[in-house]
Design a protein around this motif. Structure first.
Motif, PDB file in Angstrom:
ATOM      1  N   ASP A  66     -18.081 -10.586 -16.210  1.00  0.00           N
ATOM      2  CA  ASP A  66     -16.722 -10.391 -15.923  1.00  0.00           C
ATOM      3  C   ASP A  66     -17.166  -8.686 -15.323  1.00  0.00           C
ATOM      4  N   VAL A  67     -16.245  -7.904 -14.243  1.00  0.00           N
ATOM      5  CA  VAL A  67     -15.800  -6.864 -14.090  1.00  0.00           C
ATOM      6  C   VAL A  67     -15.201  -5.731 -14.383  1.00  0.00           C
ATOM      7  N   ASP A  68     -15.124  -4.840 -15.699  1.00  0.00           N
ATOM      8  CA  ASP A  68     -13.980  -3.861 -14.812  1.00  0.00           C
ATOM      9  C   ASP A  68     -13.544  -2.710 -13.985  1.00  0.00           C
ATOM     10  N   VAL A  69     -12.606  -2.292 -13.483  1.00  0.00           N
ATOM     11  CA  VAL A  69     -12.534  -0.931 -12.748  1.00  0.00           C
ATOM     12  C   VAL A  69     -11.971  -0.225 -12.831  1.00  0.00           C
ATOM     13  N   ALA A  70     -12.707   1.010 -13.336  1.00  0.00           N
ATOM     14  CA  ALA A  70     -11.847   2.559 -13.595  1.00  0.00           C
ATOM     15  C   ALA A  70     -11.753   3.866 -12.884  1.00  0.00           C
ATOM     16  N   GLY A  71     -11.263   4.143 -12.505  1.00  0.00           N
ATOM     17  CA  GLY A  71     -11.634   5.288 -11.294  1.00  0.00           C
ATOM     18  C   GLY A  71     -10.798   5.736 -10.461  1.00  0.00           C
ATOM     19  N   ILE A  72     -10.567   6.610  -9.565  1.00  0.00           N
ATOM     20  CA  ILE A  72     -10.623   7.736  -8.531  1.00  0.00           C
ATOM     21  C   ILE A  72     -11.378   7.349  -7.014  1.00  0.00           C
ATOM     22  N   ALA A  73     -10.076   6.869  -6.772  1.00  0.00           N
ATOM     23  CA  ALA A  73      -8.804   6.745  -5.577  1.00  0.00           C
ATOM     24  C   ALA A  73      -8.455   5.476  -5.785  1.00  0.00           C
ATOM     25  N   THR A  74      -7.100   5.156  -6.268  1.00  0.00           N
ATOM     26  CA  THR A  74      -6.953   3.835  -6.495  1.00  0.00           C
ATOM     27  C   THR A  74      -7.485   2.988  -4.987  1.00  0.00           C
ATOM     28  N   ASP A  75      -6.698   4.045  -4.471  1.00  0.00           N
ATOM     29  CA  ASP A  75      -5.960   3.604  -3.070  1.00  0.00           C
ATOM     30  C   ASP A  75      -7.562   3.355  -2.140  1.00  0.00           C
ATOM     31  N   TYR A  76      -8.848   3.827  -2.055  1.00  0.00           N
ATOM     32  CA  TYR A  76      -9.526   4.350  -1.455  1.00  0.00           C
ATOM     33  C   TYR A  76     -10.529   3.824  -2.432  1.00  0.00           C
ATOM     34  N   CYS A  77     -11.606   4.082  -2.939  1.00  0.00           N
ATOM     35  CA  CYS A  77     -12.940   4.168  -3.994  1.00  0.00           C
ATOM     36  C   CYS A  77     -12.758   2.644  -4.731  1.00  0.00           C
ATOM     37  N   GLY A  85      -4.242   7.385  -7.823  1.00  0.00           N
ATOM     38  CA  GLY A  85      -3.986   6.896  -6.156  1.00  0.00           C
ATOM     39  C   GLY A  85      -3.946   8.457  -5.723  1.00  0.00           C
ATOM     40  N   VAL A  86      -3.858   8.500  -4.586  1.00  0.00           N
ATOM     41  CA  VAL A  86      -3.977   9.483  -2.971  1.00  0.00           C
ATOM     42  C   VAL A  86      -2.640   9.677  -3.304  1.00  0.00           C
ATOM     43  N   ALA A  87      -1.961   8.353  -2.532  1.00  0.00           N
ATOM     44  CA  ALA A  87      -0.295   8.123  -2.606  1.00  0.00           C
ATOM     45  C   ALA A  87       0.201   7.066  -2.722  1.00  0.00           C
ATOM     46  N   ALA A  88       1.531   7.205  -3.085  1.00  0.00           N
ATOM     47  CA  ALA A  88       1.883   6.256  -3.588  1.00  0.00           C
ATOM     48  C   ALA A  88       2.625   4.794  -3.191  1.00  0.00           C
ATOM     49  N   ASP A  89       2.525   4.910  -1.722  1.00  0.00           N
ATOM     50  CA  ASP A  89       2.796   3.811  -0.744  1.00  0.00           C
ATOM     51  C   ASP A  89       1.273   3.236  -0.458  1.00  0.00           C
ATOM     52  N   SER A  90       0.299   3.896   0.070  1.00  0.00           N
ATOM     53  CA  SER A  90      -1.112   2.942  -0.246  1.00  0.00           C
ATOM     54  C   SER A  90      -1.538   2.666  -1.427  1.00  0.00           C
ATOM     55  N   SER A  91      -1.256   3.615  -2.878  1.00  0.00           N
ATOM     56  CA  SER A  91      -1.752   2.811  -3.910  1.00  0.00           C
ATOM     57  C   SER A  91      -1.276   0.948  -4.134  1.00  0.00           C
ATOM     58  N   THR A  92       0.459   1.369  -4.290  1.00  0.00           N
ATOM     59  CA  THR A  92       0.988  -0.077  -3.786  1.00  0.00           C
ATOM     60  C   THR A  92      -0.181  -0.923  -3.299  1.00  0.00           C
ATOM     61  N   ALA A  93       0.783  -0.893  -1.483  1.00  0.00           N
ATOM     62  CA  ALA A  93      -0.910  -1.474  -0.765  1.00  0.00           C
ATOM     63  C   ALA A  93      -1.940  -2.125  -1.464  1.00  0.00           C
ATOM     64  N   ALA A  94      -2.723  -1.541  -2.281  1.00  0.00           N
ATOM     65  CA  ALA A  94      -4.150  -1.838  -2.633  1.00  0.00           C
ATOM     66  C   ALA A  94      -3.965  -2.310  -4.375  1.00  0.00           C
ATOM     67  N   LEU A  95      -2.955  -2.439  -4.464  1.00  0.00           N
ATOM     68  CA  LEU A  95      -2.750  -2.881  -5.828  1.00  0.00           C
ATOM     69  C   LEU A  95      -2.274  -4.491  -5.095  1.00  0.00           C
ATOM     70  N   ALA A  96      -1.017  -4.717  -4.267  1.00  0.00           N
ATOM     71  CA  ALA A  96      -1.380  -6.047  -3.393  1.00  0.00           C
ATOM     72  C   ALA A  96      -2.901  -6.976  -3.235  1.00  0.00           C
ATOM     73  N   GLU A  97      -3.290  -5.851  -2.423  1.00  0.00           N
ATOM     74  CA  GLU A  97      -4.166  -6.349  -1.839  1.00  0.00           C
ATOM     75  C   GLU A  97      -5.515  -6.818  -2.876  1.00  0.00           C
ATOM     76  N   LEU A  98      -5.646  -6.317  -3.753  1.00  0.00           N
ATOM     77  CA  LEU A  98      -6.147  -5.999  -5.198  1.00  0.00           C
ATOM     78  C   LEU A  98      -5.796  -7.592  -6.198  1.00  0.00           C
ATOM     79  N   ALA A  99      -4.771  -7.954  -6.107  1.00  0.00           N
ATOM     80  CA  ALA A  99      -4.160  -9.178  -5.996  1.00  0.00           C
ATOM     81  C   ALA A  99      -3.977 -10.171  -5.351  1.00  0.00           C
ATOM     82  N   ALA A 100      -4.310  -9.592  -4.360  1.00  0.00           N
ATOM     83  CA  ALA A 100      -4.708 -11.496  -3.578  1.00  0.00           C
ATOM     84  C   ALA A 100      -5.893 -12.000  -3.931  1.00  0.00           C
ATOM     85  N   ALA A 101      -6.070 -10.641  -3.733  1.00  0.00           N
ATOM     86  CA  ALA A 101      -8.438 -11.410  -3.598  1.00  0.00           C
ATOM     87  C   ALA A 101      -8.767 -10.983  -4.668  1.00  0.00           C
ATOM     88  N   GLY A 102      -7.829 -11.745  -5.699  1.00  0.00           N
ATOM     89  CA  GLY A 102      -7.755 -12.838  -7.180  1.00  0.00           C
ATOM     90  C   GLY A 102      -8.293 -11.004  -8.288  1.00  0.00           C
TER      91      GLY A 102
END
Length: 197
Positions: A140-151, A175-192
């Motif tokens: 199990d891996v927990d992830v934290a840090g900067i930036a939500t929408d990139y690294c 995250g760097v920007a709200a829109d790209s961070s929201t998209a990143a969170l959706a992509e992560l959720a879709a990836a499990g």
């Protein structure tokens, strides 16, 4: 107390001076996220078999494989970026709000090339993050840090692709920007990846 039945790791992604307020690519909320990660570690370091912290560690004096914008050109902030996190310069240091005493492994990435995921990095001994986690039998891996929408995004996706159960820690990323961070969170959720609502 460490739950040995499910060995867990924490990956702290790129909490560096150049990525918090005042840095060359400063992210709003970066310093607060660093403080929150420090508080999380103070309370939960014992829950982790490994605490790995990644840093961009770029070469001075070149474009790092096109990652830095070329002289005389403007960065596009998609694939080319202002100079940041150059080896040995203050911008590459961990942000002072991040307490690193609980970090068990330091990982560097982007030495002469673009690198977003901590899984592209290596320890001082030259070991990859993936190998390090497997050797410790982490599941199990927990992830934290900067930036939500990139690294952070790239690291969490790579962890999921590598077969780990992945959780993005709520409130411990910026995250760097709200829109790209929201998209990143959706992509992560879709990836499990487990993403807090």
């Amino acid at each position: 107390m460490n739950d040995t039945s499910t060995p867990r790791a924490l990956i702290v992604v790129d909490v560096q001076n150049d990525f918090v307020e005042g840095g060359s690519l400063g992210v709003t909320g970066g310093r607060e996220v660093a403080r929150r990660i420090s508080a999380h570690l103070a309370a939960h370091a014992g829950d982790y078999a490994i605490v790995a912290a990644s840093r961009d560690w770029h070469h001075a004096g070149d474009t790092n494989g096109g990652h830095f914008h070329a002289p005389g050109e403007e960065p596009d902030f998609v694939t080319t970026w202002p100079v940041h996190c150059v080896q040995g310069e203050p911008g590459s240091d961990y942000a002072p709000e991040l307490a690193t005493d609980a970090v068990t492994h330091h990982v560097v990435k982007g030495m002469g090339e673009p690198a977003y995921s901590a899984f592209e990095g290596v320890t001082a001994a030259g070991e990859s993050l993936g190998d390090l986690l497997r050797e410790a039998e982490v599941t199990d891996v927990d992830v934290a840090g900067i930036a939500t929408d990139y690294c952070v995004r790239a690291t969490a996706l790579d962890a999921a692709r590598a077969g780990f159960r992945v959780r993005l820690l709520d409130g411990l990323h910026a995250g760097v920007a709200a829109d790209s961070s929201t998209a990143a969170l959706a992509e992560l959720a879709a990836a499990g990846v487990e993403v807090a609502p």
